[in-house]
Structures are given as structure tokens and as C-alpha cells.
Design a protein around this motif. Structure first.
Motif, PDB file in Angstrom:
ATOM      1  N   GLU A  49     -29.438  12.119  54.753  1.00 57.34           N
ATOM      2  CA  GLU A  49     -28.578  10.967  54.483  1.00 57.34           C
ATOM      3  C   GLU A  49     -29.151   9.652  54.993  1.00 57.34           C
ATOM      4  O   GLU A  49     -28.544   8.602  54.792  1.00 57.34           O
ATOM      5  CB  GLU A  49     -27.197  11.191  55.118  1.00 57.34           C
ATOM      6  N   THR A  50     -30.303   9.702  55.646  1.00 53.00           N
ATOM      7  CA  THR A  50     -30.835   8.474  56.255  1.00 53.00           C
ATOM      8  C   THR A  50     -32.298   8.202  55.899  1.00 53.00           C
ATOM      9  O   THR A  50     -32.867   7.235  56.393  1.00 53.00           O
ATOM     10  CB  THR A  50     -30.715   8.548  57.788  1.00 53.00           C
TER      11      THR A  50
ATOM     12  N   TRP B  42     -24.123   7.590  67.972  1.00 51.72           N
ATOM     13  CA  TRP B  42     -24.384   6.474  67.073  1.00 51.72           C
ATOM     14  C   TRP B  42     -25.188   6.886  65.846  1.00 51.72           C
ATOM     15  O   TRP B  42     -25.104   6.228  64.803  1.00 51.72           O
ATOM     16  CB  TRP B  42     -25.141   5.376  67.818  1.00 51.72           C
TER      17      TRP B  42
ATOM     18  N   HIS C 116     -20.218   8.963  72.579  1.00 53.75           N
ATOM     19  CA  HIS C 116     -20.208   8.544  71.174  1.00 53.75           C
ATOM     20  C   HIS C 116     -21.607   8.687  70.578  1.00 53.75           C
ATOM     21  O   HIS C 116     -22.597   8.224  71.142  1.00 53.75           O
ATOM     22  CB  HIS C 116     -19.742   7.093  71.061  1.00 53.75           C
TER      23      HIS C 116
ATOM     24  N   ILE D 113     -25.315   9.922  64.190  1.00 46.88           N
ATOM     25  CA  ILE D 113     -24.806  10.955  63.291  1.00 46.88           C
ATOM     26  C   ILE D 113     -24.273  10.349  62.001  1.00 46.88           C
ATOM     27  O   ILE D 113     -24.543  10.832  60.899  1.00 46.88           O
ATOM     28  CB  ILE D 113     -23.713  11.794  63.996  1.00 46.88           C
ATOM     29  N   ASP D 114     -23.508   9.276  62.136  1.00 44.21           N
ATOM     30  CA  ASP D 114     -22.951   8.609  60.952  1.00 44.21           C
ATOM     31  C   ASP D 114     -24.019   7.732  60.317  1.00 44.21           C
ATOM     32  O   ASP D 114     -24.648   6.918  61.000  1.00 44.21           O
ATOM     33  CB  ASP D 114     -21.743   7.756  61.352  1.00 44.21           C
ATOM     34  N   PRO D 115     -24.275   7.857  59.001  1.00 44.13           N
ATOM     35  CA  PRO D 115     -25.329   7.060  58.354  1.00 44.13           C
ATOM     36  C   PRO D 115     -25.140   5.556  58.500  1.00 44.13           C
ATOM     37  O   PRO D 115     -26.114   4.817  58.628  1.00 44.13           O
ATOM     38  CB  PRO D 115     -25.239   7.494  56.887  1.00 44.13           C
ATOM     39  N   VAL D 116     -23.887   5.083  58.480  1.00 40.53           N
ATOM     40  CA  VAL D 116     -23.649   3.640  58.582  1.00 40.53           C
ATOM     41  C   VAL D 116     -24.083   3.125  59.952  1.00 40.53           C
ATOM     42  O   VAL D 116     -24.810   2.129  60.065  1.00 40.53           O
ATOM     43  CB  VAL D 116     -22.162   3.320  58.327  1.00 40.53           C
ATOM     44  N   SER D 117     -23.637   3.794  61.022  1.00 36.92           N
ATOM     45  CA  SER D 117     -24.042   3.360  62.359  1.00 36.92           C
ATOM     46  C   SER D 117     -25.522   3.628  62.597  1.00 36.92           C
ATOM     47  O   SER D 117     -26.179   2.896  63.345  1.00 36.92           O
ATOM     48  CB  SER D 117     -23.192   4.063  63.420  1.00 36.92           C
TER      49      SER D 117
END
Length: 297
Positions: free
Chosen positions: A248-249, A153, A151, A155-159
Motif C-alpha cells: 500500500e505504500t 505512524w 501509536h 501502518i496507515d498509508p496516509v500517515s
């Protein structure tokens, strides 16, 4: 009062003031000068930088990405401040309840977390959330029964920001906890006993007795946390290098670095930095006001 006596404090402060002007004043003036010029990579070779006035500021304030990064930075800052103050308060209350030995053990653990350099801490946290060998994925796989191995962690901006908030709050809790613990220990014991005899619950004693006594400390801690979390750089930058998506971050600190060092737009980066400095000064002004008010009480 003799003139020599009145001048003595200023003479004693003169070396420190001179060092402050050189260390802080010159970079600020240089940054302001760069923000008023179209300073690109070519100027590093000796080409004169053309004066553009406020064009860099207009371009920045009309850039949609600047406002996106600013909003992202403020939301992230608010989340980190709320978590830091809340968990720091709980740890401070725990320190008051623990015995001498356990308080010493917990204090040593907090000091170790506080003393760890941010870059070294990020290397550890990076391994914890590693997609293949990370402890987080192994624990989740063991606890839930689902396959979390692999998984990603970051890659997705929220995580990504969840991990970043965890790292930042973890490093900030010790200072908040120790400061509040020192403040709570100054609350008169007889006042708490009187409130308890009057039937006040633990929750009422905390919010109606303890919090008012350390209200100024809370104000200072909140303002300082806002400043620190708004200008965060190392944690975000390192996490992006491990696997985050920069577009995005990025927060304000990383955005300024990207504009200047990565893209070579030093004038535009300086304009963003000046705007950022104004925001910091506005927050700092409230901090100074709260500190002066505390000294006058």
C-alpha cells in the motif's frame, strides 16, 4: 576556421563523453535488452533468456497495480514539490530579513540537514516516530493530554506518506532556499523601493516584482524537484522496513526494486524502468528547454 580549431572542443570533451557512454550508456542498453526478454532468476545460472518482444511492456501497461503505484507516486510527488517550493520560499525570504549572525546560524542548520546522507537521516526520523520511544508520540502526549504512546505512524498509508513527505521536504528545503535566496538578492533594490513608494504592499512586491525576476529559477527548481521526488527510493524503502505495508505504500522506485530484486522478474522490472526513464526524459526535456531559454536571455 581551421579544422584543428573546430575539432579541439570535441577532443577536449572526448574523455568525458567516453566515460558518460560507459557509465550511463551501457546500463541503459542493458536495461532495454532485459525488457525485451523473459529474464528470470534461472537466467542467472546461464540459461538463455527467451526473446519476448514487447510482452513485458504490454503486461506492465495492462497491470492495474502498475497504474496504482504510478498514480500514487505522482500524487506524492506533487505534494512534496508544493511543500518544498512553498517552505523553501519562506525560508529564503527569512534569510533576507535576518541579521548577519542569525543568517549564518540558519544557513549552518540548513547545510547540516542538506549534507546528512539519506540513510542516516532515515534512522534518525525512524526513532523520532518510533511507537514506543519516539519523540513525536511523547510531544503529542504532552501537548494534547491524550495517550499517543504506542501509536503506529507507518501502518496507515496516509500517515506513512505524511511522515515520508516530511522527511523528503526537510531534506530538499536547503537547496531550494539557498537557490531562491541567491536569486532574490539579485533583484534591484531600487525597483523594490519604487514599488513601495507607489503604494505596493509586501505581498504585491513579492508576487509582482520579486517572483518575475526569479521566474526561471522557480521553473528549474520545480522541474528538478519533480524529478527527485518522483524517483525517491531510500526514504520509502527504509520506512517500509521500519513498519510500513509495502503493498500500500510502494512508489515507482521501490516497485521496480520489488519486481526485480525481490521477485526475480528482471525483464518485467526492466520494462517498468524503461517506461519510468521515458517519463523522466520528458520532464528533463522541459528542464533543459528552460535552462537553454535562460541562457539565451
Amino acid at each position: 576556421m581551421p579544422t584543428a580549431t573546430r575539432l579541439l572542443p570535441w577532443l577536449l570533451l572526448a574523455p568525458s563523453l567516453a566515460a558518460l557512454v560507459v557509465i550511463t550508456g551501457y546500463p541503459l542498453v542493458r536495461m532495454l535488452w532485459l525488457s525485451l526478454h523473459e529474464y528470470e532468476r534461472a537466467q542467472l545460472l546461464g540459461v538463455p533468456a527467451p526473446f519476448v518482444g514487447l510482452d513485458n511492456y504490454v503486461a506492465t501497461l495492462t497491470d492495474a497495480r502498475f497504474w496504482t503505484v504510478t498514480a500514487r507516486s505522482f500524487v506524492f510527488m506533487l505534494v512534496c514539490v508544493v511543500l518544498t517550493i512553498t517552505v523553501g520560499t519562506l525560508v529564503a525570504l527569512l534569510l533576507m530579513k535576518l541579521g548577519r549572525v542569525m543568517r549564518l546560524v540558519l544557513s549552518l542548520g540548513l547545510l547540516l540537514a542538506w549534507a546528512m546522507p539519506p540513510l542516516a537521516a532515515m534512522l534518525v526520523w525512524g526513532w523520532i516516530f518510533d511507537s514506543q520511544y519516539g519523540v513525536a508520540n511523547h510531544l503529542l502526549t504532552s501537548l494534547t493530554g491524550d495517550d499517543w504512546m504506542g501509536h503506529l505512524w507507518l501502518i496507515d498509508p496516509v500517515s506513512f506518506f505524511a511522515v515520508a513527505a516530511l522527511v523528503i521536504v526537510w531534506g530538499a528545503i536547503p537547496f531550494v532556499a539557498f537557490t531562491l535566496y541567491a536569486g532574490f538578492t539579485q533583484v534591484p533594490g531600487e525597483v523594490l523601493e519604487a514599488a513601495q513608494l507607489d503604494g505596493a504592499s509586501a505581498r504585491q512586491r513579492f508576487f509582482r516584482v520579486q517572483v518575475p525576476y526569479v521566474r526561471t529559477i522557480y521553473v528549474v527548481l520545480i522541474v528538478l524537484s519533480m524529478i527527485w521526488d518522483l524517483k525517491v527510493f531510500t526514504q520509502i524503502f527504509v520506512l517500509q522496513g521500519i513498519g510500513g505495508i509495502k503493498s500500500e505504500t510502494s512508489t515507482l522506485g521501490v516497485y521496480i526494486y520489488e519486481m526485480g530484486m525481490a521477485q526475480g522478474h528482471y525483464g518485467a522490472a526492466s520494462a517498468i524502468a524503461v517506461i519510468f526513464t521515458v517519463i523522466m526524459l520528458a520532464i528533463s526535456a522541459y528542464y533543459v528547454r528552460a535552462t537553454v531559454k535562460e541562457e539565451q536571455l
